[in-house]
Design an enzyme around this catalytic site. Sequence first.
Site, PDB file in Angstrom:
ATOM      1  N   HIS A 120       4.038   3.843   4.601  1.00 51.50           N
ATOM      2  CA  HIS A 120       3.790   3.658   6.030  1.00 51.50           C
ATOM      3  C   HIS A 120       3.814   5.034   6.678  1.00 51.50           C
ATOM      4  O   HIS A 120       4.724   5.820   6.421  1.00 51.50           O
ATOM      5  CB  HIS A 120       4.877   2.785   6.668  1.00 51.50           C
ATOM      6  CG  HIS A 120       4.893   2.895   8.168  1.00 51.50           C
ATOM      7  ND1 HIS A 120       4.069   2.129   8.964  1.00 51.50           N
ATOM      8  CD2 HIS A 120       5.577   3.709   9.012  1.00 51.50           C
ATOM      9  CE1 HIS A 120       4.275   2.458  10.232  1.00 51.50           C
ATOM     10  NE2 HIS A 120       5.185   3.416  10.290  1.00 51.50           N
ATOM     11  N   ASN A 161       0.812  -1.218   0.000  1.00 47.16           N
ATOM     12  CA  ASN A 161       0.000   0.000   0.000  1.00 47.16           C
ATOM     13  C   ASN A 161       0.845   1.268   0.000  1.00 47.16           C
ATOM     14  O   ASN A 161       0.412   2.323   0.422  1.00 47.16           O
ATOM     15  CB  ASN A 161      -0.987  -0.033   1.171  1.00 47.16           C
ATOM     16  CG  ASN A 161      -0.275  -0.293   2.491  1.00 47.16           C
ATOM     17  OD1 ASN A 161       0.933  -0.085   2.602  1.00 47.16           O
ATOM     18  ND2 ASN A 161      -1.009  -0.740   3.497  1.00 47.16           N
TER      19      ASN A 161
HETATM   20  P1  IDP Z   1      -1.142   0.455   8.607  1.00 44.95           P
HETATM   21  O1  IDP Z   1       0.069   0.395   7.711  1.00 44.95           O
HETATM   22  O2  IDP Z   1      -2.346   0.984   7.857  1.00 44.95           O
HETATM   23  O3  IDP Z   1      -0.887   1.170   9.900  1.00 44.95           O
HETATM   24  P2  IDP Z   1      -1.030  -2.081  10.085  1.00 44.95           P
HETATM   25  O4  IDP Z   1      -2.223  -2.836  10.560  1.00 44.95           O
HETATM   26  O5  IDP Z   1      -0.168  -1.392  11.101  1.00 44.95           O
HETATM   27  O6  IDP Z   1      -1.559  -1.048   8.962  1.00 44.95           O
HETATM   28  O7  IDP Z   1      -0.153  -3.094   9.239  1.00 44.95           O
HETATM   29  C1  IDP Z   1       1.122  -2.738   8.824  1.00 44.95           C
HETATM   30  C2  IDP Z   1       1.339  -3.215   7.411  1.00 44.95           C
HETATM   31  O8  IDP Z   1       1.235  -4.631   7.338  1.00 44.95           O
HETATM   32  C3  IDP Z   1       0.303  -2.704   6.398  1.00 44.95           C
HETATM   33  O9  IDP Z   1       0.525  -1.397   5.939  1.00 44.95           O
HETATM   34  C4  IDP Z   1       0.463  -3.727   5.297  1.00 44.95           C
HETATM   35  O10 IDP Z   1       1.617  -3.455   4.512  1.00 44.95           O
HETATM   36  C5  IDP Z   1       0.668  -5.004   6.085  1.00 44.95           C
HETATM   37  N1  IDP Z   1      -0.620  -5.693   6.301  1.00 44.95           N
HETATM   38  C6  IDP Z   1      -1.605  -5.378   7.172  1.00 44.95           C
HETATM   39  N2  IDP Z   1      -2.650  -6.229   7.080  1.00 44.95           N
HETATM   40  C7  IDP Z   1      -2.322  -7.118   6.107  1.00 44.95           C
HETATM   41  C8  IDP Z   1      -2.979  -8.264   5.538  1.00 44.95           C
HETATM   42  O11 IDP Z   1      -4.095  -8.648   5.922  1.00 44.95           O
HETATM   43  N3  IDP Z   1      -2.303  -8.920   4.543  1.00 44.95           N
HETATM   44  C9  IDP Z   1      -1.078  -8.531   4.107  1.00 44.95           C
HETATM   45  N4  IDP Z   1      -0.429  -7.474   4.624  1.00 44.95           N
HETATM   46  C10 IDP Z   1      -1.034  -6.773   5.596  1.00 44.95           C
HETATM   47 MG    MG Z   2       0.433   0.628  11.409  1.00 44.46          MG
END
Ligand code: IDP
Ligand code: MG
Length: 215
Positions: free
Chosen positions: A117, A114
């Site tokens: 970060h 995405n």
């Molecule tokens: P955030 O980046 O929106 O804060 P977090 O829940 O902190 O989201 O997760 C960190 C990173 O882990 C996400 O940005 C994404 O790259 C990865 N991630 C989160 N959920 C998933 C998932 O369900 N599948 C694959 N990667 C995930």
């Molecule tokens: Mg996060």
Amino acid sequence: MSKILVIAKPDLVIRRGPGAKMLREFFAFMKSRVVASNKVKIGEELAKEHYVHLKDKPFFRWIISYITSYDAFVFVVESEVQVEKTREILGNTFVEKANENSLRGKYGLTAGMNGLHVSESQEMADREIRLWEEHGVLHEGVLNFNAEEYITKYADGMDNTQEIHRILRDVKGKESVDSTATMALHDKIKEEANDISRDVLERFYGIFLETLKER
Ligand code: IDP
Ligand code: MG
């Protein structure tokens, strides 16, 4: 003024055009001052500590292998914009759920890939900045990566995000992703990654395909 940690993840770096646009819009919104920056291939130990809140998630191994797979750009950004507001323009973690006007909605690929970060809260930001400084990647006052130059160089590059999203919507829910779709996705990403070496692109594409199997 508050400081947050920002990472341009490997998907943002590899997809030159969308990545440069995402960074340009992010910095324009933040009206920020970059107080530390670097380009780094993240080490495994740092990656695991950075994502420690995800260590029991089924995708933890995947995210570690992904985030350490290629260069990332890392910044400490000082801005008057509240972390909550910044997260709003960033958009949902899951690109398919992200508002289409948010940065992730406009330029991201999938849940894991995405683009950016951004620290989730001021508390998390403080922890993350300390961690990245301790690991010697960032030092307050030291700018080792020039985002402006990068943006100028790549912001007019190919951006196939909309077409990639269309293909991803088509394959969503199908048992397996057919080879026409995987080839089309590959070509779209390859066009964006015009000066990325073949090896790096193929490795990246392999990691991207794993996210499709998970659906
Ligand atoms: P955030 O980046 O929106 O804060 P977090 O829940 O902190 O989201 O997760 C960190 C990173 O882990 C996400 O940005 C994404 O790259 C990865 N991630 C989160 N959920 C998933 C998932 O369900 N599948 C694959 N990667 C995930
Ligand atoms: Mg996060």
